[in-house]
Design an enzyme around this catalytic site. Structure first.
Site, mmCIF file in Angstrom:
data_model
loop_
_atom_site.group_PDB
_atom_site.id
_atom_site.type_symbol
_atom_site.label_atom_id
_atom_site.label_comp_id
_atom_site.label_asym_id
_atom_site.label_seq_id
_atom_site.Cartn_x
_atom_site.Cartn_y
_atom_site.Cartn_z
ATOM 1 N N ASP A 2 -0.459 7.281 0.324
ATOM 2 C CA ASP A 2 -0.639 6.672 1.633
ATOM 3 C C ASP A 2 -2.008 6.960 2.247
ATOM 4 O O ASP A 2 -2.563 8.031 2.040
ATOM 5 C CB ASP A 2 0.454 7.196 2.571
ATOM 6 N N HIS A 19 -7.984 0.799 -1.464
ATOM 7 C CA HIS A 19 -7.123 0.800 -2.651
ATOM 8 C C HIS A 19 -7.961 1.079 -3.898
ATOM 9 O O HIS A 19 -7.505 1.772 -4.811
ATOM 10 C CB HIS A 19 -6.392 -0.538 -2.782
ATOM 11 N N LEU A 113 2.434 14.629 -20.480
ATOM 12 C CA LEU A 113 2.711 14.233 -19.080
ATOM 13 C C LEU A 113 3.365 12.852 -19.062
ATOM 14 O O LEU A 113 2.863 11.923 -19.698
ATOM 15 C CB LEU A 113 1.391 14.169 -18.294
HETATM 16 C C1 FPP Z 1 -0.502 2.820 0.702
HETATM 17 O O1 FPP Z 1 -1.601 2.921 1.590
HETATM 18 C C2 FPP Z 1 -0.968 2.436 -0.646
HETATM 19 C C3 FPP Z 1 -0.582 1.314 -1.314
HETATM 20 C C4 FPP Z 1 0.383 0.361 -0.748
HETATM 21 C C5 FPP Z 1 -1.139 0.979 -2.638
HETATM 22 C C6 FPP Z 1 -1.443 2.110 -3.559
HETATM 23 C C7 FPP Z 1 -2.191 1.583 -4.730
HETATM 24 C C8 FPP Z 1 -3.241 2.173 -5.345
HETATM 25 C C9 FPP Z 1 -3.716 3.522 -5.014
HETATM 26 C C10 FPP Z 1 -4.046 1.476 -6.419
HETATM 27 C C11 FPP Z 1 -3.306 0.833 -7.538
HETATM 28 C C12 FPP Z 1 -2.380 1.709 -8.261
HETATM 29 C C13 FPP Z 1 -2.637 2.338 -9.427
HETATM 30 C C14 FPP Z 1 -1.580 3.173 -10.055
HETATM 31 C C15 FPP Z 1 -3.940 2.247 -10.112
HETATM 32 P P1 FPP Z 1 -1.701 1.928 2.832
HETATM 33 O O2 FPP Z 1 -2.375 0.674 2.375
HETATM 34 O O3 FPP Z 1 -0.347 1.724 3.412
HETATM 35 O O4 FPP Z 1 -2.638 2.699 3.796
HETATM 36 P P2 FPP Z 1 -2.507 2.787 5.395
HETATM 37 O O5 FPP Z 1 -1.193 3.434 5.681
HETATM 38 O O6 FPP Z 1 -3.659 3.648 5.775
HETATM 39 O O7 FPP Z 1 -2.614 1.385 5.912
#
Ligand code: FPP
Length: 223
Positions: A2, A19, A113
């Site tokens: 997050d 992201h 892992l």
């Molecule tokens: C939540 O942060 C994160 C996500 C919904 C996406 C996570 C994806 C990645 C890190 C990249 C792709 C995955 C891999 C395994 C390579 P948010 O967007 O809700 O952030 P916020 O709460 O600050 O808005």
């Protein structure tokens, strides 16, 4: 994972940049797990609720995932990482699902892992899917009786049937909720919350979380 969006917004960047940086942090965290001897890492990469986001962000995330798998599968094989995925994977776009299936097959022999990606995942949907599977089996095997419905039977029908329950849940960006993640499996999991946004999460942060975990006294409801 997050805080990607807030990481980007705090720098005046579009959310997708957060992201992108977040997928770099995945590599860092995986390396930290290998160094520390952690055998199972499950990353909440895309929830069922995330489908409500703008189409461009969803598309960007799916592309990032494909790119990540393209770039990292060779390294995963070399490092002994076995990739798995949990969630309603049939809801993913076909190219993403194909790439995922190929990487899962290519890394199947990894034994250091187990890296599980939760994709189009919802803890409630997982329990619903498990109950549906049990009902289907009960129809085919009328001998299944009420008292055979046990936590073990339900656990055996979850997406995580071949994974241990998590010892530690790390929640980034200071959030204090479960957000529909592994609802069944987290019953006795220790929780570590860090204010850091996921893109800033380093292996030193992982080490801090593991040290915090090592100080806990787990009683599982006992004394
Ligand atoms: C939540 O942060 C994160 C996500 C919904 C996406 C996570 C994806 C990645 C890190 C990249 C792709 C995955 C891999 C395994 C390579 P948010 O967007 O809700 O952030 P916020 O709460 O600050 O808005």
């Amino acid at each position: 994972m997050d805080g990607n969006g807030r990481w980007a917004q705090s720098r005046g960047l579009p959310r997708i940049k957060g992201h992108e940086q977040g997928s770099q942090a995945v590599g860092e965290c995986v390396e930290g797990c290998l160094e520390s001897g952690v055998e199972f890492l499950t990353l909440y990469a895309f929830s069922s609720e995330n489908w409500k986001r703008p189409a461009a962000e969803i598309q960007g995330l799916m592309l990032l995932l494909e790119r990540f798998l393209e770039q990292k599968t060779r390294q995963m094989i070399d490092k002994g990482i076995r990739l798995r995925a949990i969630g309603r994977l049939d809801e993913l776009p076909a190219p993403c699902r194909d790439r995922l299936e190929r990487s899962i097959a290519a890394t199947a022999a990894g034994s250091r892992l187990t890296l599980t990606l939760a994709l189009s995942y919802s803890g409630r949907a997982e329990i619903v899917d498990a109950v549906r599977a049990i009902v289907r089996e009960a129809r085919a095997t009328p001998a299944l009786t009420e008292d055979q419905i046990t936590p073990e039977l339900i656990g055996a029908h979850l997406y995580t049937h071949d994974l241990p329950d998590p010892d530690l849940l790390i929640r980034t960006s200071g959030e204090l909720r479960l957000s529909n993640f592994l609802l069944w499996q987290l019953s006795y999991t220790e929780i570590h919350v860090t204010p850091k946004f996921w893109p800033d999460f380093t292996r030193a942060d992982l080490a801090d979380a593991l040290a915090d975990y090592a100080r806990r006294h787990r009683r599982f409801g006992g004394v």
